[in-house]
Design an enzyme around this catalytic site. Structure first.
Site, PDB file in Angstrom:
ATOM      1  N   HIS A 249       0.697  -0.954   0.471  1.00 36.35           N
ATOM      2  CA  HIS A 249       0.223   0.362  -0.469  1.00 36.35           C
ATOM      3  C   HIS A 249       0.887   1.489   0.479  1.00 36.35           C
ATOM      4  O   HIS A 249       0.554   2.061   0.215  1.00 36.35           O
ATOM      5  CB  HIS A 249      -0.805  -0.121   1.343  1.00 36.35           C
ATOM      6  CG  HIS A 249      -1.985  -0.963   1.057  1.00 36.35           C
ATOM      7  ND1 HIS A 249      -3.039  -0.379   0.987  1.00 36.35           N
ATOM      8  CD2 HIS A 249      -1.669  -2.592   1.839  1.00 36.35           C
ATOM      9  CE1 HIS A 249      -4.216  -1.802   0.800  1.00 36.35           C
ATOM     10  NE2 HIS A 249      -2.548  -3.095   1.283  1.00 36.35           N
TER      11      HIS A 249
ATOM     12  N   LYS B 157      -8.956  12.799   5.027  1.00 41.32           N
ATOM     13  CA  LYS B 157      -7.938  12.155   5.237  1.00 41.32           C
ATOM     14  C   LYS B 157      -7.564  12.211   6.985  1.00 41.32           C
ATOM     15  O   LYS B 157      -6.966  13.205   6.517  1.00 41.32           O
ATOM     16  CB  LYS B 157      -7.664  11.895   3.730  1.00 41.32           C
ATOM     17  CG  LYS B 157      -6.519  13.302   3.355  1.00 41.32           C
ATOM     18  CD  LYS B 157      -6.324  12.814   2.331  1.00 41.32           C
ATOM     19  CE  LYS B 157      -7.190  13.093   0.937  1.00 41.32           C
ATOM     20  NZ  LYS B 157      -7.165  11.696   0.536  1.00 41.32           N
ATOM     21  N   ARG B 158      -6.307  11.029   6.387  1.00 43.08           N
ATOM     22  CA  ARG B 158      -5.285  11.493   7.667  1.00 43.08           C
ATOM     23  C   ARG B 158      -4.321  12.234   7.277  1.00 43.08           C
ATOM     24  O   ARG B 158      -4.132  12.854   6.262  1.00 43.08           O
ATOM     25  CB  ARG B 158      -4.281   9.722   7.213  1.00 43.08           C
ATOM     26  CG  ARG B 158      -4.988   8.349   8.117  1.00 43.08           C
ATOM     27  CD  ARG B 158      -3.642   7.408   7.975  1.00 43.08           C
ATOM     28  NE  ARG B 158      -3.056   7.176   7.370  1.00 43.08           N
ATOM     29  CZ  ARG B 158      -1.714   7.071   6.917  1.00 43.08           C
ATOM     30  NH1 ARG B 158      -0.729   7.872   7.857  1.00 43.08           N
ATOM     31  NH2 ARG B 158      -1.473   6.866   5.638  1.00 43.08           N
TER      32      ARG B 158
ATOM     33  N   LYS C  80       0.492  13.332   1.664  1.00 40.77           N
ATOM     34  CA  LYS C  80      -0.623  13.810   1.757  1.00 40.77           C
ATOM     35  C   LYS C  80      -1.188  15.429   1.039  1.00 40.77           C
ATOM     36  O   LYS C  80      -2.184  15.942   1.113  1.00 40.77           O
ATOM     37  CB  LYS C  80      -1.927  13.319   2.377  1.00 40.77           C
ATOM     38  CG  LYS C  80      -1.572  12.181   3.119  1.00 40.77           C
ATOM     39  CD  LYS C  80      -3.187  11.111   3.235  1.00 40.77           C
ATOM     40  CE  LYS C  80      -2.736   9.564   3.871  1.00 40.77           C
ATOM     41  NZ  LYS C  80      -3.251   9.160   2.951  1.00 40.77           N
TER      42      LYS C  80
ATOM     43  N   THR D 261      -9.014   6.410  -1.899  1.00 40.72           N
ATOM     44  CA  THR D 261     -10.635   5.603  -1.728  1.00 40.72           C
ATOM     45  C   THR D 261     -11.108   6.849  -1.951  1.00 40.72           C
ATOM     46  O   THR D 261     -12.144   6.658  -2.278  1.00 40.72           O
ATOM     47  CB  THR D 261     -10.582   4.652  -0.986  1.00 40.72           C
ATOM     48  OG1 THR D 261     -10.069   5.065  -0.051  1.00 40.72           O
ATOM     49  CG2 THR D 261      -9.794   3.758  -1.611  1.00 40.72           C
TER      50      THR D 261
ATOM     51  N   LYS E 208     -15.345   8.211  -3.344  1.00 37.25           N
ATOM     52  CA  LYS E 208     -15.887   8.188  -2.958  1.00 37.25           C
ATOM     53  C   LYS E 208     -16.625   9.594  -3.496  1.00 37.25           C
ATOM     54  O   LYS E 208     -18.031  10.057  -3.646  1.00 37.25           O
ATOM     55  CB  LYS E 208     -16.154   8.512  -1.825  1.00 37.25           C
ATOM     56  CG  LYS E 208     -15.554   6.614  -1.070  1.00 37.25           C
ATOM     57  CD  LYS E 208     -15.064   6.806   0.692  1.00 37.25           C
ATOM     58  CE  LYS E 208     -14.511   4.776   0.676  1.00 37.25           C
ATOM     59  NZ  LYS E 208     -13.364   5.280   1.867  1.00 37.25           N
TER      60      LYS E 208
HETATM   61  C1  GFP Z   1      -3.189   3.439   2.461  1.00 37.10           C
HETATM   62  C2  GFP Z   1      -2.352   3.958   0.705  1.00 37.10           C
HETATM   63  C3  GFP Z   1      -3.860   4.545   0.219  1.00 37.10           C
HETATM   64  C4  GFP Z   1      -4.271   3.418   0.001  1.00 37.10           C
HETATM   65  C5  GFP Z   1      -4.767   2.933   0.987  1.00 37.10           C
HETATM   66  C6  GFP Z   1      -5.591   1.732   0.249  1.00 37.10           C
HETATM   67  O1  GFP Z   1      -3.781   4.161   3.098  1.00 37.10           O
HETATM   68  O2  GFP Z   1      -3.156   5.442  -1.112  1.00 37.10           O
HETATM   69  O3  GFP Z   1      -5.559   3.703  -1.317  1.00 37.10           O
HETATM   70  O4  GFP Z   1      -3.932   2.377   1.787  1.00 37.10           O
HETATM   71  O5  GFP Z   1      -5.025   0.672  -0.699  1.00 37.10           O
HETATM   72  F1  GFP Z   1      -1.854   5.229   1.744  1.00 37.10           F
HETATM   73  P1  GFP Z   1      -3.623   5.651   3.608  1.00 37.10           P
HETATM   74  O6  GFP Z   1      -2.348   6.516   3.931  1.00 37.10           O
HETATM   75  O7  GFP Z   1      -5.353   6.348   3.185  1.00 37.10           O
HETATM   76  O8  GFP Z   1      -4.747   5.380   4.913  1.00 37.10           O
END
Ligand code: GFP
Ligand code: GFP
Length: 827
Positions: A374, A567-568, A573, A678, A682
């Protein structure tokens, strides 16, 4: 499978077998019965929480009936099962989803009305199951929904954290973390005190030769902690399939507390063991690079992997099939590197306990596991120190060394000329202390490795796993672009939009096959449809405005452009880019004449997200957002032209209110850093447009909705390395517009400038790793384009409707079908 009730007595059993409520009266009967007996409340002291309890229990009964059927049927048919190992499942609330999936929500609404309650109030009593940090955990939750909906025999395995992700409070503009007591009342879980696993830690390995001359390893003298299973039913939509999420809770192996110690007067020690054991499943780790290397986290990971593997192997052994059948019966997906210990654990079970030869065992292991990556951020790739490993899991370390040795022999034979290759791909990093690289172990122990969006899956092949592509060839690496469940993220979050779509498509089939949405494009010029679509968006904005008033005490005008980033909180980000942009907008507004201000498109900038408790930079960004809000929201010159809102304690249930209310949402990571994202999916699915970089799934969203329907900006991922390099080795000039923002911060216009100096300096003095300055102008220019575009409401509406109709690809049902076919080989 043997039934426990003898043949002769089954008729009586069947006669009284639990049944499902079918009418409003039966529903009310169930609710009242549960409130009066299960909850021991009455007509005189039934509050909304009790009403929620009664309703949840009534629906739970229905779920459980389906769940038992599904489990029994799976036990009889014994198909290949999918096991999704994830340390995080960000489930959110269960009741609304249960009502949707088992049906009868309308009946319940009416019934509750007759009993004196409103459905919305009852639903909002439920605590979120917040067993995750962000996207990774929410993806796992969407996958469970899709697995059940598509009738796959699947299990989720995780930990039953006593405390999920902390609750965020904002005090004087700062984030304060408060524990989340989510288990106070949780009707959705079933403790299985009969399903327990003893898990060992520490100790030593004794080796000896048995009679046949075979070397045997025994892991002994360890400390034992018991894992207790807690099960949560996972219903599918439009199907009776109800799968299981099994969460492990830790407790001392000798029960409550140690009587021997207690009796001899060691009162505290007798409780201490118990507490130490319970600590393992006590808290979810916030996503924080600084927490890396903590023993407790490694303990959590092993505890969970060992208990889950034991359970999976036990279930397989019930079928009495040969071991070589194991990969035909079991597919285990590793959600990130957190469950990588399952690889050496399965190898250990097979060779040490089941007596298989190394090679035979290892071939089973590799065929069983798949690994999903991820992130390519180096600091997020887990490593554990060898001494810690040696101490906690001595036998696993030996097995990892053997896996590594075999692997390096193979590499040596195939790449005799590249001596450095061995050091680069070794599972053991030759640092001081030596480290175990979990991602490499995950790659070596799996038959498939996937990224979560096309760009990301390409990047893992050219960056972090480059050498492994040479070793294994490119076919081991694949892509499954993320998706979201349309049940929660369209129907539940935006019931009116879902209803409007259903009215045109002749029913709700699109909730099971989201590609059907393309038929909506035919209505893009339909006056009635457009009017309704626009009204729904406005109503959703009114709902968020109302929530903002309640939560923040600030009135925002629903006719403003709603710009949302939730988001976090993380530097990659780039919430800092967003808030710097907001400051720039504010400074420009201040400079304008009152006449010019009248021409400006009013906007509300919403932010939401948690910062890991130890991540100071992320916390500073939260603080800056709140400080800017305090100034801007109280500036008489500005009024409704600009409002800045930080929504406290962002979570899944809040997302269900926030997502449908956006006009624009921000997905503005430094190119190449956001694996997928994701929430971008949405927001678009709910009729909002995106401002974003060419990163993660933004790229595929662009491909689907068309370049005209998304606002892309910024540098491309292929240029990021050169730009970073240039920041250090050529003259680095801060973008003049950004400099203006920094000057305003330094002047103290948003409070004491010292509080923000580390944030500013990360850009000005420390190389601007995330390219905030490089992308700033492009970001501001694009925001201006958005203001212009929004003024033409008709064209804007066309863009949003067209985009919604083209989002069919992003259903998590499509993801699960791809995993099933390419990775799990299940039907
Ligand atoms: C992580 C990645 C995101 C990804 C999700 C699910 O989550 O880009 O969409 O995993 O694969 F960074 P978060 O950082 O959003 O928690
Ligand atoms: C499963 C379920 C149990 C159920 C049995 C038999 O057990 O609740 O009673 O099947 O239907 F979890 P295992 O597959 O875990 O043995």
């Amino acid at each position: 499978v043997e039934a426990s009730i003898p043949e002769g007595q089954r008729a009586a059993w069947k006669k009284f077998s639990a049944t499902e409520f079918k009418t409003k009266d039966e529903f009310e009967g169930e609710v009242v019965k549960h409130i009066e007996t299960t909850l021991a409340r009455s007509l005189f002291n039934c509050d909304e929480l009790a009403a929620y309890g009664g309703t949840a229990l009534a629906f739970r009964d229905r779920l459980v009936i389906e769940w038992n059927r599904t489990q029994q049927q799976q036990s009889f048919a014994d198909p290949k099962r999918v096991y999704y190992l994830s340390l995080e499942f960000l489930m959110g609330r269960a009741l609304d989803n249960a009502m949707l999936n088992v049906g009868m929500k309308d009946v319940a609404k009416e019934g509750l009305g007759e009993l004196g309650f409103r459905m919305e109030d009852v639903i909002s009593q439920e605590r979120d199951a917040a067993l995750g940090n962000g996207g990774l955990g929410r993806l796992a939750a969407c996958f469970l929904d899709s697995l059940a909906t598509l009738n796959f025999p699947a299990w989720g395995y995780a930990l039953r954290y006593k405390y999920g992700i902390f609750k965020q409070e904002i005090v004087d503009g700062y984030q304060v973390e408060v524990p989340d007591y989510w288990l106070d009342f949780n009707p959705w879980e079933f403790p299985r005190h009969d399903v327990t696993v003893d898990v060992q830690f520490y100790g030593n390995v004794r080796k000896y030769m048995d009679e046949s001359g075979k070397q045997v390893s025994v892991w002994e003298n360890g400390e034992i902690v018991t894992a207790v299973a807690y099960d949560a039913p996972i219903p599918g939509y439009g199907t009776r399939t109800t799968n299981n999420l099994r969460l492990w809770s830790s407790k001392a192996s000798h029960g409550e507390f140690d009587f021997t110690k207690f009796n001899s007067g060691e009162y505290e020690a007798s409780v201490a063991d118990q507490q130490r054991a319970e600590t393992i499943s006590a808290v979810l780790y916030p996503n924080d690079s600084l927490e890396r290397g903590k023993e407790l986290r490694l303990k959590q990971q092993y505890f969970w992997c060992a208990a889950s593997l034991f359970d999976i192997v036990r279930r397989f052994k019930k079928s009495r099939k040969a071991w070589k059948e194991f990969p035909n019966q079991v597919a285990i997906q590793l959600n990130d590197t957190h469950p990588t210990l399952a690889i050496p654990e399965l190898q250990r079970i097979l060779i040490d306990q089941e007596g298989l030869e190394w090679d035979e065992a290892w071939s089973i292991v590799q065929k069983t596991f798949g690994y999903t990556n991820h992130t390519v951020l180096p600091e997020a790739l887990e490593k554990w120190s060898v001494p810690l490993f040696q101490h906690l899991l001595p036998r696993h370390l030996q097995i990892i060394y053997d896996i590594n040795l075999n692997f390096l022999h193979y590499v040596e034979r195939n790449f005799p000329k590249d001596r450095e290759m061995l050091g680069r791909v070794s599972i053991i990093e030759e640092s001081n202390p030596k480290m175990v690289r979990m991602a490499y172990l995950a790659v070596i122990g799996s038959h498939k490795v996937n990224g979560v969006a096309e760009l990301h899956s390409d990047l893992i092949k050219t960056t972090i796993f480059k050498d492994f592509v040479k070793v294994y060839g490119p076919d081991k690496f694949t892509n499954v672009t993320n998706g979201i469940t349309p049940r929660r993220w369209l129907h539940q979050a935006n019931p009116r939009l879902s209803e409007l779509i259903a009215s045109k498509l002749g029913g709700y089939d699109f909730l099971r096959d989201l590609t059907l949405l393309h038929k909506i494009e035919a209505y893009v010029d339909d006056k009635e449809f457009r009017k309704e679509f626009q009204e729904i968006k406005y109503a959703n904005k009114v709902r968020l405005a109302k929530y903002t008033k309640e939560a923040n005490g600030i009135s925002v005008n629903p006719s403003s452009l709603f710009d949302i980033q939730v988001k976090r909180m993380h530097e990659y980000k780039r919430q800092q880019l967003n808030i710097f942009g907001v400051i720039y907008r504010y400074l420009e507004l201040k400079d304008m004449s009152p006449e010019d201000r009248k021409k400006v498109q009013p906007r509300v900038s919403f932010f939401g997200g948690k910062a890991a408790p130890g991540y100071w930079m992320a916390k500073t960004v939260i603080h800056l957002i709140n400080q800017v809000g305090a100034v801007v929201n109280n500036d008489k010159d500005i009024g409704d032209l600009l409002k800045v809102i930080f929504l406290e304690d962002y979570n899944v249930s809040k997302a269900e209110i926030i997502v449908p209310a956006s006009d624009i949402s921000e997905h503005i990571s430094t190119a190449g850093t956001e694996a997928s994202g994701t929430s971008n999916m949405k927001f678009v699915l709910n009729g909002g447009l995106v401002i974003g970089t060419c990163d993660g799934a933004n790229i595929e969203i662009t491909r689907e909705v068309g370049e005209d329907n998304i606002f892309l900006f910024g540098n491309l991922s292929e240029d990021v390395e050169d730009l970073r390099h240039a920041h250090f080795y050529s003259e680095f000039h801060i973008d003049p517009m950004l400099q203006r923002v920094f000057d305003a911060i330094k002047e103290g216009r948003f409070g004491d400038a010292g509080q923000f100096s580390a944030l500013v300096n990360s850009i000005v003095e420390h190389g601007d790793y995330y390219l905030v300055s490089d992308d700033f102008k492009s970001y501001i220019d694009t925001q201006k384009l958005i203001d212009e575009a929004y003024k033409d409401q008709e064209t804007w509406l066309t863009k949003t409707i067209t985009s919604v109709s083209r989002m069919g690809f992003f259903s998590s049902d499509r993801c699960i079908d791809e995993y099933a076919e390419m990775i799990w080989n299940v039907e």
